[in-house]
Scaffold this motif. Structure first.
Motif, PDB file in Angstrom:
ATOM      1  N   GLU A  35       0.811  -1.210   0.000  1.00 45.77           N
ATOM      2  CA  GLU A  35       0.000   0.000   0.000  1.00 45.77           C
ATOM      3  C   GLU A  35       0.851   1.269   0.000  1.00 45.77           C
ATOM      4  O   GLU A  35       2.003   1.275   0.432  1.00 45.77           O
ATOM      5  N   ASP A  36       0.250   2.345  -0.520  1.00 38.74           N
ATOM      6  CA  ASP A  36       0.795   3.702  -0.429  1.00 38.74           C
ATOM      7  C   ASP A  36       2.097   3.904  -1.183  1.00 38.74           C
ATOM      8  O   ASP A  36       2.931   4.731  -0.807  1.00 38.74           O
ATOM      9  N   VAL A  52      -0.247   7.898  -4.721  1.00 35.38           N
ATOM     10  CA  VAL A  52      -1.375   8.561  -4.060  1.00 35.38           C
ATOM     11  C   VAL A  52      -2.653   7.737  -4.202  1.00 35.38           C
ATOM     12  O   VAL A  52      -3.626   7.957  -3.486  1.00 35.38           O
ATOM     13  N   ASN A  92      -4.340   3.731  -4.478  1.00 32.43           N
ATOM     14  CA  ASN A  92      -4.112   2.341  -4.090  1.00 32.43           C
ATOM     15  C   ASN A  92      -5.153   1.442  -4.745  1.00 32.43           C
ATOM     16  O   ASN A  92      -6.276   1.878  -5.017  1.00 32.43           O
ATOM     17  N   GLY A 116      -5.616   7.800  -1.467  1.00 35.56           N
ATOM     18  CA  GLY A 116      -5.385   7.839  -0.032  1.00 35.56           C
ATOM     19  C   GLY A 116      -5.146   6.470   0.556  1.00 35.56           C
ATOM     20  O   GLY A 116      -5.061   5.460  -0.143  1.00 35.56           O
ATOM     21  N   ALA A 117      -5.036   6.433   1.878  1.00 33.34           N
ATOM     22  CA  ALA A 117      -4.774   5.198   2.611  1.00 33.34           C
ATOM     23  C   ALA A 117      -6.051   4.387   2.762  1.00 33.34           C
ATOM     24  O   ALA A 117      -7.164   4.924   2.703  1.00 33.34           O
TER      25      ALA A 117
END
Length: 441
Positions: free
Chosen positions: A264-265, A268, A270, A336-337
């Motif tokens: 992940e990440d 910008v 995912n 984003g996350a």
């Protein structure tokens, strides 16, 4: 308007060959799960119509959950999925895949059942393509070419605006617009800032879309008397199932969480992939089919301009029935996350998550479909994490750009081509150029 299409090529992996396949896929990446866009097997960057794509090995570790319903569980075969979203029609893109990545795809698919040296790659991919039940596109008709051209335009405008302000001071907003428009005109004449005009939608497709857009609500109106008659029974049946459906929410495996986190990440944006069983019985199957059909309609005619209800961070998403509607695969591409992504939905549209996902085995208990469920945040996150899949290879055609960046770039282009009609609107337009310039990777 250029439409977007999807492909999902799905096939079982040969017994005993999963780890070899995993090694091959890992060789296509620069970081865990992140594709090398110029890898020799599938050189993603060579496909100028491809927005996002992924290879994932689907290994369902929740297959025993169905035993909670008194049904004998059988493990699903490990499967390889090749998933992507493209501009234009799928068939011509499959032709491009064969033309530019024949050898690499053959090496990958050789680990799948039924694929041999003499297999016709094109026919095999068509035969193993699975149509989605619902598909969401952030902004329908916005092509990879448009995204790249508008990003280059805005980067050039930001640099030119800074130069003009430094040389001449913060002039009148109208004068700044004129200077920037003149600059772009000169750049375009020199062939440095192309801005390809959008394609017009063919009349036949426009008519077909119009018929579908009107026909679905009209059909619902026509059958509404029958639905009203059935509503008490449907609600009673739904509530009786909700009271008896088990929640299955074990703590996610720590090693799996670590492996997922490593993927992940890197950008910008995912990718997210998850798979789970549908609750057994015709009522749940009919409910899932109906609501995914309505979701697909809404995504096409209501939420095709940057929003999925109130959520703006998703680029592409799809829901796919598998195994004769016994399972559903969900794939998305979001900014984003993951925690923020889940929070966005839980806080804004928990009811929407319930409508789509509550027919899955083990989902947090709901009341009349809309209440509870995803609003029980910790339970919902456990449910998703337990069904989340590793994305072995993921590609995005425009790294570093969020969905909001793409929208702002289009707004800047529109303001350049048609000057905003007030000083306030002009200043807002200029501020978008400055924001883009400051945030350009």
């Amino acid at each position: 308007m250029t439409p977007q299409s999807t492909f999902l090529i799905l096939a079982p992996v040969r017994e005993g060959r999963v780890e070899e396949l995993r090694t091959v896929l890992n060789g296509m990446t620069t970081k865990p799960g992140l594709a090398d866009p110029e890898n020799p097997l599938v050189p993603f960057r060579a496909f100028d119509r491809l927005h996002v794509a992924r290879f994932l090995i689907i290994e369902a570790d929740t297959w025993r959950d169905i035993e909670a319903y008194g049904i004998t569980a059988h493990p699903y075969p490990v499967q390889l999925a090749f998933v992507g979203d493209v501009d234009g029609d799928r068939d011509s893109f499959l032709d491009e895949l064969v033309e530019q990545a024949d050898e690499g795809l053959r090496k990958i698919f050789a680990y799948c059942d039924g694929f041999d040296t003499g297999t016709n790659l094109r026919r095999w991919m068509v035969r193993h393509n699975v149509q989605e039940a619902a598909n969401y596109v952030n902004t329908r008709g916005r092509t990879v070419q448009q995204i790249r051209e508008e990003a280059a335009l805005c980067q050039a405008l930001g640099a030119e605006l800074a130069r003009v302000v430094e040389a001449h001071g913060a002039a009148d907003a109208t004068q700044l617009h004129e200077r920037l428009a003149h600059f772009v005109d000169l750049e375009q004449r020199a062939g440095r800032l192309p801005l390809t005009p959008p394609e017009r939608m063919p009349l036949g497709r426009k008519i077909a879309n119009g018929i579908e857009m009107i026909g679905v609500p009209l059909g619902l109106v026509l059958i509404s008397p029958l639905l009203l008659l059935l509503l008490p029974f449907l609600l009673w049946r739904l509530r009786s199932l909700e009271r008896s459906d088990p929640e299955i929410l074990p703590r996610p495996d720590d090693a799996k969480i670590v492996a997922l986190g490593a993927q992940e990440d890197h950008d910008v944006t995912n990718p997210f992939s998850a798979i789970g069983d549908l609750k057994p019985g015709p009522f749940r199957r009919a409910t899932a089919t109906t609501f995914l059909y309505l979701l697909n309609y809404a995504a096409k005619y209501i939420y095709g301009r940057g929003y999925l209800t109130r959520v703006q961070t998703i680029h592409f998403a799809r829901w796919v029935f598998l195994d004769n509607k016994r399972r559903v695969l969900f794939c998305s591409n979001y900014d984003g996350a993951l925690e923020a992504y889940m929070d966005d939905f839980v806080n804004k549209v928990a009811w929407g998550l319930n409508i789509v996902f509550s027919n899955g085995v083990g989902y947090p208990s709901t009341r009349y479909l809309l209440k509870d469920g995803a609003s029980q945040e910790s339970k919902f996150k456990r449910y998703l994490r337990n069904r989340q899949q590793l994305n072995n290879v993921w590609y995005k055609a425009y790294p570093g750009l969020t969905a909001r960046d793409l929208a702002r770039h289009s707004e800047i282009r529109a303001g350049l081509e048609t000057r905003p009609n007030s000083s306030r609107a002009l200043r807002l337009w200029l501020s978008k150029i400055r924001t883009t310039a400051e945030g350009t990777p």
